[in-house]
Motif scaffolding. Structure first.
Motif, PDB file in Angstrom:
ATOM      1  N   ASP A 161      -4.838  18.549  12.802  1.00  0.00           N
ATOM      2  CA  ASP A 161      -5.778  17.869  13.707  1.00  0.00           C
ATOM      3  C   ASP A 161      -7.030  18.705  13.964  1.00  0.00           C
ATOM      4  O   ASP A 161      -8.072  18.166  14.320  1.00  0.00           O
ATOM      5  N   VAL A 220      -0.712  14.566  10.164  1.00  0.00           N
ATOM      6  CA  VAL A 220      -1.113  14.719  11.559  1.00  0.00           C
ATOM      7  C   VAL A 220      -0.272  13.826  12.504  1.00  0.00           C
ATOM      8  O   VAL A 220      -0.188  14.101  13.708  1.00  0.00           O
ATOM      9  N   VAL A 221       0.345  12.792  11.964  1.00  0.00           N
ATOM     10  CA  VAL A 221       1.145  11.882  12.811  1.00  0.00           C
ATOM     11  C   VAL A 221       2.637  12.221  12.658  1.00  0.00           C
ATOM     12  O   VAL A 221       3.214  12.039  11.573  1.00  0.00           O
ATOM     13  N   TRP A 231     -11.480  10.715   7.327  1.00  0.00           N
ATOM     14  CA  TRP A 231     -10.937  10.603   8.684  1.00  0.00           C
ATOM     15  C   TRP A 231     -10.605  11.954   9.315  1.00  0.00           C
ATOM     16  O   TRP A 231     -10.295  12.019  10.514  1.00  0.00           O
ATOM     17  N   ARG A 238      -0.299   3.028  -7.686  1.00  0.00           N
ATOM     18  CA  ARG A 238      -1.330   3.676  -6.869  1.00  0.00           C
ATOM     19  C   ARG A 238      -1.371   5.183  -7.163  1.00  0.00           C
ATOM     20  O   ARG A 238      -2.346   5.853  -6.855  1.00  0.00           O
ATOM     21  N   TYR A 289       0.827  -1.219   0.000  1.00  0.00           N
ATOM     22  CA  TYR A 289       0.000   0.000   0.000  1.00  0.00           C
ATOM     23  C   TYR A 289       0.860   1.268   0.000  1.00  0.00           C
ATOM     24  O   TYR A 289       0.511   2.263  -0.619  1.00  0.00           O
TER      25      TYR A 289
HETATM   26  C1  LIG Z   1      -5.594   6.430   4.809  1.00  0.00           C
HETATM   27  S1  LIG Z   1      -4.153   7.387   4.981  1.00  0.00           S
HETATM   28  C2  LIG Z   1      -3.889   7.920   3.295  1.00  0.00           C
HETATM   29  C3  LIG Z   1      -2.452   8.231   3.021  1.00  0.00           C
HETATM   30  C4  LIG Z   1      -2.154   8.664   1.594  1.00  0.00           C
HETATM   31  N1  LIG Z   1      -2.733   9.967   1.315  1.00  0.00           N
HETATM   32  C5  LIG Z   1      -2.657   7.624   0.620  1.00  0.00           C
HETATM   33  O1  LIG Z   1      -3.655   7.877  -0.078  1.00  0.00           O
HETATM   34  O2  LIG Z   1      -2.069   6.558   0.532  1.00  0.00           O
HETATM   35  C6  LIG Z   1      -4.721   8.890   5.747  1.00  0.00           C
HETATM   36  C7  LIG Z   1      -3.582   9.773   6.193  1.00  0.00           C
HETATM   37  O3  LIG Z   1      -4.085  11.057   6.528  1.00  0.00           O
HETATM   38  C8  LIG Z   1      -3.566  11.464   7.795  1.00  0.00           C
HETATM   39  N2  LIG Z   1      -4.571  12.389   8.375  1.00  0.00           N
HETATM   40  C9  LIG Z   1      -5.768  12.081   8.896  1.00  0.00           C
HETATM   41  N3  LIG Z   1      -6.401  13.185   9.302  1.00  0.00           N
HETATM   42  C10 LIG Z   1      -5.594  14.229   9.009  1.00  0.00           C
HETATM   43  C11 LIG Z   1      -5.698  15.639   9.195  1.00  0.00           C
HETATM   44  N4  LIG Z   1      -6.787  16.178   9.770  1.00  0.00           N
HETATM   45  N5  LIG Z   1      -4.677  16.430   8.783  1.00  0.00           N
HETATM   46  C12 LIG Z   1      -3.573  15.875   8.212  1.00  0.00           C
HETATM   47  N6  LIG Z   1      -3.419  14.537   8.019  1.00  0.00           N
HETATM   48  C13 LIG Z   1      -4.418  13.725   8.411  1.00  0.00           C
HETATM   49  C14 LIG Z   1      -3.401  10.157   8.548  1.00  0.00           C
HETATM   50  O4  LIG Z   1      -2.488  10.260   9.612  1.00  0.00           O
HETATM   51  C15 LIG Z   1      -2.888   9.250   7.431  1.00  0.00           C
HETATM   52  O5  LIG Z   1      -1.503   9.372   7.273  1.00  0.00           O
END
Ligand SMILES: C[S@@+](CC[C@H](N)C(=O)[O-])C[C@H]1O[C@@H](n2cnc3c(N)ncnc32)[C@H](O)[C@@H]1O
Length: 344
Positions: A142, A115-116, A164, A74, A68
């Motif tokens: 966040d 965010v992480v 999310w 992708r 992934y």
């Molecule tokens: C499902 S992953 C998708 C990662 C990548 N964009 C992809 O499509 O493969 C969601 C990512 O968004 C980040 N994320 C979630 N909420 C966020 C926010 N409010 N601001 C910034 N990043 C966020 C999560 O930590 C995670 O790394």
């Protein structure tokens, strides 16, 4: 790293951005569990010592997860976007940087907001180890606000993050936080700039058939149920609210318009949006043309593929697994019109 502070809003300058450190704009305490934090620390340590790729494989035994975050196709959606060597891009939620370096190779610069913290660190290392010097990472988002100044970017990319993005705002309805993020993205776009947003579909065929929904604690039908009913079922199982929030195609289009974005194009990522082989514009004519060509798998799994093939072309967009929109911020009056977007 670029060390380009000029994109940040003056009120948002991080307090003490020591050289080389990733600026941190988080508003709330971290919610990551200790095990996840420790694993990311180990990943980053290994990446520094032996390279990002080897670190991923050594740290995550889960081959599907490694796929992934590494599989290049992708990123096929990048071909839909108006990117060239002058583009200043923002990526929100880069995760482990699966697309960041690929974007940076095509664009003038890429800012990414994650965010992480451990993920942001890894994404940056991954870009640096590929020799990219036009990438700047920041930690934040966040509160569904962006620490960047108005009209800073030509293109904003939000891939599988929207569903999310409000999950850390326990006391605010998801929709309020998501609408704020849409407005924020419109704010930081230059007039004529573009937003590419991909998220999951509330009425995906899989959910309509009773599939479990990870955004709703694995509730069957999950997001496809009436909101009041799913909220009630979740409360009965001891959950205050859903983990993430999905929308229908038309509702999301309306939310993008409410945020001031226009000229929407939507795409069907077939067979499913995490590993798409085809991006098809969702108008009936384009869907018919794509179906007429050999080799199109319309959905993952034989039954889902067959069922999707029965859906009339003009309705497909309502039941596809994911929603992908390209939307433009209107160009300022009197300014040259927005850059043309490539046709799929
Ligand atoms: C499902 S992953 C998708 C990662 C990548 N964009 C992809 O499509 O493969 C969601 C990512 O968004 C980040 N994320 C979630 N909420 C966020 C926010 N409010 N601001 C910034 N990043 C966020 C999560 O930590 C995670 O790394």
């Amino acid at each position: 790293m670029m060390n380009d502070q000029s994109k940040y809003a003056p009120r948002e300058q991080p307090s003490d951005p020591a050289a080389g450190e990733i600026p941190n704009f988080l508003r709330f305490a971290s919610v990551e569990d200790a095990e996840g934090v420790a694993r990311l620390a180990l990943l980053n340590e290994r990446a520094r010592a032996g390279g990002w790729r080897q670190a991923l494989e050594a740290t995550y035994q889960d081959a599907e997860f490694v796929r992934y975050v590494t599989q290049l196709d992708r990123a096929a959606f990048l071909d839909l976007l108006p990117i060239d060597a002058s583009s200043e891009m923002l990526e929100i939620g880069p995760g482990l940087g699966q697309f960041t370096a690929l974007m940076a190779r095509r664009a003038r610069s890429v800012h990414a907001l994650e965010v992480v913290p451990g993920q942001a660190e890894f994404a940056l290392t991954r870009c640096q180890q590929q020799g990219l010097t036009n990438v700047e990472l920041a930690v934040g988002g966040d509160d569904c606000r962006l620490p960047y100044r108005d009209q800073a970017f030509d293109l904003v990319v939000l891939n599988l993050v929207f569903e999310w993005c409000g999950s850390r705002l326990e006391n605010e309805p998801h929709e309020v936080a998501q609408k704020r993020l849409l407005s924020e993205m419109a704010r930081v776009l230059k007039p004529g700039g573009a937003l590419y947003l991909t998220t999951k579909n509330r009425y995906a065929m899989r959910l309509l058939r009773g599939g479990r929904d990870e955004h709703q604690f694995d509730l069957r039908f999950g997001s496809a149920l009436p909101r009041a009913l799913s909220a009630r079922l979740l409360r009965r199982r001891g959950h205050r609210r859903a983990m993430g929030m999905l929308y229908s195609h038309d509702r999301l289009a309306a939310m993008l318009r409410e945020a001031g974005l226009t000229t929407l194009r939507s795409y069907w990522a077939a067979p499913e949006m995490r590993y798409p082989t085809h991006y098809i514009a969702t108008d009936a004519q384009s869907v018919r043309a794509a179906r007429a060509k050999p080799g199109l798998v319309q959905a993952s799994g034989r039954l889902a593929n067959w069922l999707t093939s029965l859906v009339p072309a003009r309705w497909v967009r309502h039941v596809i697994p994911g929603l992908a929109f390209l939307a433009l911020k209107p160009a300022a009056e009197g300014a040259p019109s927005a850059r043309a977007t490539p046709t799929p």
